[in-house]
Motif scaffolding. Sequence first.
Motif, PDB file in Angstrom:
ATOM      1  N   TYR A   1       0.594  -1.197  -0.059  1.00 40.64           N
ATOM      2  CA  TYR A   1      -0.272  -0.502   0.361  1.00 40.64           C
ATOM      3  C   TYR A   1       0.914   1.151   0.340  1.00 40.64           C
ATOM      4  O   TYR A   1       0.631   2.113   0.014  1.00 40.64           O
ATOM      5  CB  TYR A   1      -0.944   0.071   1.187  1.00 40.64           C
ATOM      6  N   CYS A   2       1.751   0.729  -0.291  1.00 37.48           N
ATOM      7  CA  CYS A   2       3.240   2.195   0.634  1.00 37.48           C
ATOM      8  C   CYS A   2       3.964   2.833  -0.324  1.00 37.48           C
ATOM      9  O   CYS A   2       4.193   2.001  -1.302  1.00 37.48           O
ATOM     10  CB  CYS A   2       3.779   1.809   2.119  1.00 37.48           C
TER      11      CYS A   2
ATOM     12  N   ARG B   1       2.205   0.440  13.959  1.00 38.88           N
ATOM     13  CA  ARG B   1       1.164   0.361  13.882  1.00 38.88           C
ATOM     14  C   ARG B   1       1.561  -1.353  13.573  1.00 38.88           C
ATOM     15  O   ARG B   1       2.519  -1.675  12.862  1.00 38.88           O
ATOM     16  CB  ARG B   1       0.748   0.827  12.503  1.00 38.88           C
TER      17      ARG B   1
ATOM     18  N   GLU C   1      -0.998  -2.811  12.100  1.00 42.37           N
ATOM     19  CA  GLU C   1      -1.330  -2.025  10.641  1.00 42.37           C
ATOM     20  C   GLU C   1      -2.695  -3.671   9.824  1.00 42.37           C
ATOM     21  O   GLU C   1      -3.634  -3.082   9.705  1.00 42.37           O
ATOM     22  CB  GLU C   1      -0.540  -3.333   8.826  1.00 42.37           C
TER      23      GLU C   1
ATOM     24  N   MET D   1      -4.912  -0.345   9.231  1.00 40.50           N
ATOM     25  CA  MET D   1      -5.702   0.726   8.244  1.00 40.50           C
ATOM     26  C   MET D   1      -6.388   0.881   8.408  1.00 40.50           C
ATOM     27  O   MET D   1      -7.242  -1.149   8.667  1.00 40.50           O
ATOM     28  CB  MET D   1      -5.108   0.972   7.181  1.00 40.50           C
TER      29      MET D   1
ATOM     30  N   PRO E   1      -7.476   5.850   7.454  1.00 42.95           N
ATOM     31  CA  PRO E   1      -8.121   5.317   5.932  1.00 42.95           C
ATOM     32  C   PRO E   1      -7.237   4.313   5.050  1.00 42.95           C
ATOM     33  O   PRO E   1      -5.458   5.271   4.916  1.00 42.95           O
ATOM     34  CB  PRO E   1      -9.336   6.720   5.522  1.00 42.95           C
TER      35      PRO E   1
ATOM     36  N   ILE F   1      -5.526   5.052   1.192  1.00 41.00           N
ATOM     37  CA  ILE F   1      -5.752   5.490   0.418  1.00 41.00           C
ATOM     38  C   ILE F   1      -4.935   4.950  -0.538  1.00 41.00           C
ATOM     39  O   ILE F   1      -3.567   4.720  -0.213  1.00 41.00           O
ATOM     40  CB  ILE F   1      -5.321   6.974   0.701  1.00 41.00           C
TER      41      ILE F   1
ATOM     42  N   LEU G   1       2.528   8.826   1.377  1.00 40.01           N
ATOM     43  CA  LEU G   1       3.330   7.052   1.792  1.00 40.01           C
ATOM     44  C   LEU G   1       1.524   6.567   0.998  1.00 40.01           C
ATOM     45  O   LEU G   1       1.326   5.887   0.115  1.00 40.01           O
ATOM     46  CB  LEU G   1       2.021   7.481   2.848  1.00 40.01           C
ATOM     47  N   TYR G   2       0.594   7.917   0.214  1.00 39.09           N
ATOM     48  CA  TYR G   2      -0.037   7.593  -0.306  1.00 39.09           C
ATOM     49  C   TYR G   2      -0.447   9.413  -1.559  1.00 39.09           C
ATOM     50  O   TYR G   2      -0.347  10.519  -0.576  1.00 39.09           O
ATOM     51  CB  TYR G   2      -2.045   8.179   1.004  1.00 39.09           C
TER      52      TYR G   2
END
Length: 347
Positions: free
Chosen positions: A68-69, A160, A162, A200, A230, A232, A306-307
């Motif tokens: 995701y990152c 986190r 995650e 997340m 959230p 993203i 990151l997003y």
Amino acid sequence: MKPILDDLYHKNESTPERLLYLLEHLDSEAQELLFSYSHQTRLKHYGRQVYLRGLIEFSNVCGRNCHYCGIRRDNLNVDRYRLSREEILACCREGHRLGYRTYVLQSGEDPYYTDERLVELITAIKAEFPDAAVTLSLGERSYDSYQRLFDAGADRYLLRHETASEGLYQRLHPDSNFHDRRQCLKYLQEIGYQVGAGFMVGLPGQTHEDLVRDLMFLKMLEPEMVGIGPFIPHGQTPLAEFKGGTVEKTLIMLALTRLLLPEVLLPSTTAMGTLDPLGREKAIKVGANVVMPNLSPVGVREKYELYVGKICTGDESAHCRVCIEKRISGAGFEVNMGRGDHPSWRR
Ligand code: 5AD
Ligand code: FES
């Protein structure tokens, strides 16, 4: 529904079955009750206070490949940077001048920052600003490394989890291990850090069962801080084409976290402000009590992506400081510039 919410409010506990029922059947009326309970709980423990932390994103070099990152290892479009000790200290100085008494040092998992370099950095920050807390957010390291950084003066650590679902975790983290990460959280607690876990919301394939597992994991771990935002999607990652999480679902998870861990330090995250211009205010109104404005040099901010659409990348630290105060007071809350340790914490 009402008995489940009442239990959460009065006893700060629940069961997986009840939480699942709640997530599956939450209508707007129940949601309103949930949010009023979580708000009452924050008032009871923190009043209208919101703590500010200055976030310094000091390196976007990362050895990991989280799907995701945006700064994952395989994203070759990232312009990688590392701040020097002097540059980081200058951010702290600016932060101190603006009133911040917590500096959050965050980076990718960058091998350049060895224990030796980090110890030197933390020691220098603590010597110059003995009244401030240092929070680290550097990913997974060894027990020994966490211990050395703690001994150098670091107060808190954000890591986190995650997602608390092993299958989902392994799908999102090809070269990481679910159990290693949980072990790291245990190490950090054992050493004596104030620890932040978190997850997340809206990850691809994430179900209500997964979210219940996140909540139950937090209840069991009892961290001092919990970061929830959230998901993203970022265009240059394997998850580019997936849908992201919503502000509403994230608000529900924040409220439930406030009820399960009534004294937790709970940030209203930048990701919330990115999805919705009023996202951070909304989070504060359902129980969030921390905001982490950026203290990184403006020249590198866009590179710590990151997003997509991350806010504040063009704004000077002083601008964010004023902006966030206006937002917090506009929402009916008060800025607290103290260290803001967890109520139960003694070093
Ligand atoms: N969307 C939302 N949050 C993200 N993070 C990383 N990538 C994304 C993304 N695409 C979060 C992770 C990490 C924290 C620093 O940022 O949860 O722990
Ligand atoms: Fe950065 Fe509002 S917090 S511009």
